[in-house]
Write an enzyme that holds these catalytic residues in place. Structure first.
Site, PDB file in Angstrom:
ATOM      1  N   GLY A  71      10.862  18.185  16.628  1.00  0.00           N
ATOM      2  CA  GLY A  71      10.840  16.782  17.000  1.00  0.00           C
ATOM      3  C   GLY A  71      10.116  15.704  16.265  1.00  0.00           C
ATOM      4  O   GLY A  71      10.619  14.575  16.013  1.00  0.00           O
ATOM      5  N   THR A  72       8.999  15.932  15.846  1.00  0.00           N
ATOM      6  CA  THR A  72       8.272  15.378  14.998  1.00  0.00           C
ATOM      7  C   THR A  72       8.801  14.903  13.782  1.00  0.00           C
ATOM      8  O   THR A  72       8.871  13.629  13.196  1.00  0.00           O
ATOM      9  CB  THR A  72       6.767  16.061  14.494  1.00  0.00           C
ATOM     10  OG1 THR A  72       6.310  16.342  15.923  1.00  0.00           O
ATOM     11  CG2 THR A  72       5.941  15.055  13.654  1.00  0.00           C
ATOM     12  N   ASN A 150       6.459  12.224  28.065  1.00  0.00           N
ATOM     13  CA  ASN A 150       5.980  13.785  28.077  1.00  0.00           C
ATOM     14  C   ASN A 150       5.046  13.778  29.191  1.00  0.00           C
ATOM     15  O   ASN A 150       4.758  14.847  29.892  1.00  0.00           O
ATOM     16  CB  ASN A 150       5.381  14.230  26.717  1.00  0.00           C
ATOM     17  CG  ASN A 150       4.727  13.164  26.097  1.00  0.00           C
ATOM     18  OD1 ASN A 150       5.127  12.134  25.648  1.00  0.00           O
ATOM     19  ND2 ASN A 150       3.371  13.805  25.711  1.00  0.00           N
ATOM     20  N   GLN A 178      11.862  15.001  25.485  1.00  0.00           N
ATOM     21  CA  GLN A 178      11.663  15.547  27.025  1.00  0.00           C
ATOM     22  C   GLN A 178      12.949  15.372  27.787  1.00  0.00           C
ATOM     23  O   GLN A 178      12.879  15.927  28.908  1.00  0.00           O
ATOM     24  CB  GLN A 178      10.481  14.861  27.467  1.00  0.00           C
ATOM     25  CG  GLN A 178       9.228  15.062  26.613  1.00  0.00           C
ATOM     26  CD  GLN A 178       8.771  16.487  27.031  1.00  0.00           C
ATOM     27  OE1 GLN A 178       9.327  17.339  28.005  1.00  0.00           O
ATOM     28  NE2 GLN A 178       7.880  17.000  26.297  1.00  0.00           N
ATOM     29  N   GLY A 199      14.137  21.917  19.951  1.00  0.00           N
ATOM     30  CA  GLY A 199      14.562  22.922  20.537  1.00  0.00           C
ATOM     31  C   GLY A 199      13.757  23.672  21.469  1.00  0.00           C
ATOM     32  O   GLY A 199      13.907  24.100  22.675  1.00  0.00           O
ATOM     33  N   HIS A 200      12.359  23.791  21.172  1.00  0.00           N
ATOM     34  CA  HIS A 200      11.413  24.536  22.092  1.00  0.00           C
ATOM     35  C   HIS A 200      11.252  23.815  23.523  1.00  0.00           C
ATOM     36  O   HIS A 200      10.662  24.447  24.205  1.00  0.00           O
ATOM     37  CB  HIS A 200       9.982  24.799  21.117  1.00  0.00           C
ATOM     38  CG  HIS A 200       9.144  23.615  21.020  1.00  0.00           C
ATOM     39  ND1 HIS A 200       8.065  23.482  21.751  1.00  0.00           N
ATOM     40  CD2 HIS A 200       9.170  22.645  20.198  1.00  0.00           C
ATOM     41  CE1 HIS A 200       7.335  22.462  21.494  1.00  0.00           C
ATOM     42  NE2 HIS A 200       7.899  21.884  20.459  1.00  0.00           N
ATOM     43  N   THR A 236      16.827  25.189   2.740  1.00  0.00           N
ATOM     44  CA  THR A 236      17.633  26.203   3.156  1.00  0.00           C
ATOM     45  C   THR A 236      17.558  26.289   4.803  1.00  0.00           C
ATOM     46  O   THR A 236      16.379  26.144   5.168  1.00  0.00           O
ATOM     47  CB  THR A 236      17.414  27.523   2.725  1.00  0.00           C
ATOM     48  OG1 THR A 236      17.525  27.339   1.407  1.00  0.00           O
ATOM     49  CG2 THR A 236      18.352  28.611   3.399  1.00  0.00           C
ATOM     50  N   CYS A 325      -9.510  15.648  24.155  1.00  0.00           N
ATOM     51  CA  CYS A 325     -10.998  15.576  23.455  1.00  0.00           C
ATOM     52  C   CYS A 325     -10.967  15.119  22.321  1.00  0.00           C
ATOM     53  O   CYS A 325     -10.743  15.505  21.359  1.00  0.00           O
ATOM     54  CB  CYS A 325     -11.106  17.070  23.441  1.00  0.00           C
ATOM     55  SG  CYS A 325     -12.986  17.533  23.234  1.00  0.00           S
TER      56      CYS A 325
HETATM   57  C1  LIG Z   1       8.118  13.037  23.646  1.00  0.00           C
HETATM   58  C2  LIG Z   1       7.967  14.035  22.477  1.00  0.00           C
HETATM   59  N1  LIG Z   1       8.023  13.683  21.381  1.00  0.00           N
HETATM   60  C3  LIG Z   1       8.096  14.384  20.442  1.00  0.00           C
HETATM   61  C4  LIG Z   1       7.488  15.499  20.328  1.00  0.00           C
HETATM   62  C5  LIG Z   1       7.237  16.468  19.219  1.00  0.00           C
HETATM   63  O1  LIG Z   1       8.167  17.610  19.115  1.00  0.00           O
HETATM   64  P1  LIG Z   1       7.767  18.720  18.210  1.00  0.00           P
HETATM   65  O2  LIG Z   1       6.660  19.573  18.977  1.00  0.00           O
HETATM   66  O3  LIG Z   1       8.829  19.673  18.129  1.00  0.00           O
HETATM   67  O4  LIG Z   1       7.270  18.189  17.051  1.00  0.00           O
HETATM   68  C6  LIG Z   1       7.035  15.912  21.698  1.00  0.00           C
HETATM   69  C7  LIG Z   1       6.253  17.428  21.721  1.00  0.00           C
HETATM   70  O5  LIG Z   1       5.409  17.451  22.920  1.00  0.00           O
HETATM   71  C8  LIG Z   1       7.177  15.227  22.852  1.00  0.00           C
HETATM   72  O6  LIG Z   1       6.673  15.205  24.120  1.00  0.00           O
END
Ligand SMILES: Cc1ncc(COP(=O)(O)O)c(C=O)c1O
Length: 394
Positions: A71-72, A150, A178, A199-200, A236, A325
Site C-alpha cells: 500500500g505504501t 485505519n 482499509q 493485499g495483507h 519482475t 512511542c
Molecule cells: C490506511 C493505510 N494506508 C496505507 C497502509 C500501508 O500499507 P502497507 O503496509 O501495505 O504498506 C496502511 C497499513 O497499515 C494503512 O492502514
C-alpha cells in the site's frame, strides 16, 4: 493458549484458499512471466487472471490495475505521479489523519517546497469539507484522502469529494487500503483517478499491493525498469503473491455479495455495546454511523493503552493502542490528536479490528477478560482516584 486476533487493521491471516492458489507458483510454475517460452507464458496468463479478479472487486478494467509491492508504494507512486505530471503546480492536499504512508510523504514534499494543506477533522473524525474545497486552487496538483481510517474506521464521503475535486480539474487519489473487502468499492461510481490497495489487509500475503490508475490519467512510474505492468512499474512480478491477491480479491467480492460482513458488523457492535455497558467512563473514538464494519476504537479514561495491551496479551488477546512511542514518551496518535480526543482518553485508547474469521467465543473471551483489567489498572491510577473524588464531590 489460543490467540484471539482482533488486530486485523494491522494485518490479516492469509486465507487457506489463497495459500493453496499460491503454492504451485513457488516450485512448480516458477517461470518468469516475461519469458518467451510457454513455461513463462503460462505464468503470465495466471497474472492476467489475477488482474481480472482484482479489477472485478473494484469495478475497474483489468488494464487499469497495476501490481506494486504494498500500500505504501501505491500511495507514494500515485502522489509522485500526479506532481510529476503537473510540474507547474506546487500545492498538494491531504488530511490530518492519514496513514504515515501519505502523511510522511506530504511532510517530505513540504520540506522540498510544496505548499501542503492538511485538512482538519472534527471531534468525530469527519473531514471538514468546506475547508477542503476552500483550499483548492489552480495551483493544486493532487488531493489524496484516505477512504477509511485505519485507527477509527471512520469513512470519508469519497464519492462526493471525488466529484467536487475533479470538477475543478484536479487529480484525486484515495488510499483504500482499509476499505477493500470491508465495504464495496466501485471506481466507476466514485470517479477516483487513482486508488491504493494492500493485499495483507484482506487475507492475501504481505508484500503485494495494487495501484488502480484510471485510463487517461497522466502518469509517470516510480519504479523505472523493464516493461512489466506495461512500463508503469518495472521489476519482475511477485508471481505467487499476485496470484494470491487475485484469489483474495475474488473471495472478498464473494463475501461482500453474500453479506458475510454483516456478521462482522454484528460481532463488533456486540463487543462495543457490552464494553460500554460493563466499563464506566469509556468512549468510542469516531463517528459511529460512517464507519467500517470491523473496527472500534475505544478510549478507557485514566489508564494507559500500553498497559491494557500488555495485560490483554497475557490472555492471548491481540489488539493495538492509539499511541505511538516517540522519543521515550507515549504520545497519543496524530489521528486522535487531530480529533481533539482529551489527553486522558487518548492515552487509554485501544483499537479492536475484526475479520470474517472472528468468532463469537473470541468476543466473549475479550468481554470476560477486559473489564477486570481496566478495573485493576484504574485502582493503580492516581488520576482515576482523583477523578472519582471529583465526581463524588460534584
Ligand atoms: C490506511 C493505510 N494506508 C496505507 C497502509 C500501508 O500499507 P502497507 O503496509 O501495505 O504498506 C496502511 C497499513 O497499515 C494503512 O492502514
Amino acid at each position: 493458549m489460543p490467540v484471539t486476533y482482533l488486530d486485523n487493521n494491522a494485518t490479516t491471516q492469509v486465507d487457506p484458499q489463497v495459500l493453496e492458489a499460491m503454492l504451485p507458483y513457488f516450485s512448480e510454475y516458477y517461470g518468469n512471466p516475461s519469458s518467451m517460452h510457454a513455461f513463462g507464458g503460462g505464468v503470465a496468463a495466471r497474472i492476467q487472471h489475477a488482474r481480472e479478479q482484482v479489477a472485478e472487486l473494484i469495478g475497474a478494467s483489468p488494464d487499469e490495475v497495476i501490481f506494486t509491492s504494498c500500500g505504501t508504494e501505491s500511495d507514494g507512486t500515485a502522489i509522485r505521479a500526479a506532481i510529476e505530471s503537473y510540474p507547474a503546480k506546487r500545492h498538494i492536499v491531504t488530511s490530518r489523519v492519514e496513514h504515515p504512508a501519505v502523511k510522511n510523504l506530504f511532510e517530505t514534499l513540504s520540506k522540498k517546497g510544496y505548499r501542503t494543506t492538511f485538512v482538519p477533522v472534527d471531534h468525530e473524525g469527519r473531514l471538514d469539507l468546506d475547508y477542503l474545497y476552500d483550499s483548492l486552487t489552480d495551483d493544486t496538483a493532487v488531493v489524496s484522502l484516505m477512504w477509511a481510517n485505519n485507527e477509527t474506521g471512520v469513512i470519508f464521503p469519497i464519492e462526493e469529494i471525488s466529484r467536487s475535486v475533479k470538477e475543478r480539474g484536479i487529480v484525486f487519489h484515495t488510499d483504500a487500503v482499509q476499505t477493500a473487502g470491508k465495504i464495496p468499492i466501485d471506481v466507476g461510481r466514485t470517479g477516483v483517478d487513482m486508488l491504493s490497495l494492500s493485499g495483507h489487509k484482506f487475507h492475501a500475503p504481505k508484500g503485494i499491493g495494487v495501484l488502480y490508475l484510471r485510463k487517461g490519467t497522466r502518469f509517470s512510474p516510480f519504479m523505472i525498469g523493464g516493461h512489466q505492468e506495461k512500463g508503469r512499474r518495472g521489476g519482475t512480478e511477485n508471481t505467487a503473491a499476485i496470484i494470491g491477491l487475485g484469489k483474495a480479491a475474488e473471495l472478498a467480492r464473494r463475501h461482500l455479495a453474500a453479506g458475510s460482513y454483516r456478521c462482522v458488523d454484528e460481532l463488533r457492535d456486540h463487543l462495543e455495546r457490552e464494553i460500554l455497558k460493563r466499563v464506566p467512563r469509556t468512549l468510542v473514538n469516531g463517528d459511529r454511523t460512517q464507519r467500517l464494519p470491523n473496527t472500534t476504537s475505544l478510549a478507557f479514561e485514566f489508564v494507559e493503552g500500553e498497559s491494557i495491551l500488555l495485560m490483554l496479551n497475557e490472555h492471548g488477546i491481540c489488539a493495538s493502542s492509539g499511541s505511538a512511542c516517540t522519543s521515550g514518551s507515549l504520545e497519543p496518535s496524530h489521528v486522535l490528536r487531530a480529533m481533539g480526543v482529551p489527553f486522558t482518553a487518548a492515552h487509554g485508547s485501544i483499537r479492536f479490528s475484526l475479520s470474517r474469521y472472528t468468532t463469537r467465543s473470541e468476543i466473549d473471551w475479550v468481554l470476560e477478560k477486559l473489564p477486570p483489567i481496566i478495573a485493576r489498572l484504574r485502582e493503580m491510577s492516581p488520576f482515576w482516584k482523583g477523578a472519582e473524588v471529583a465526581a463524588q464531590s460534584a
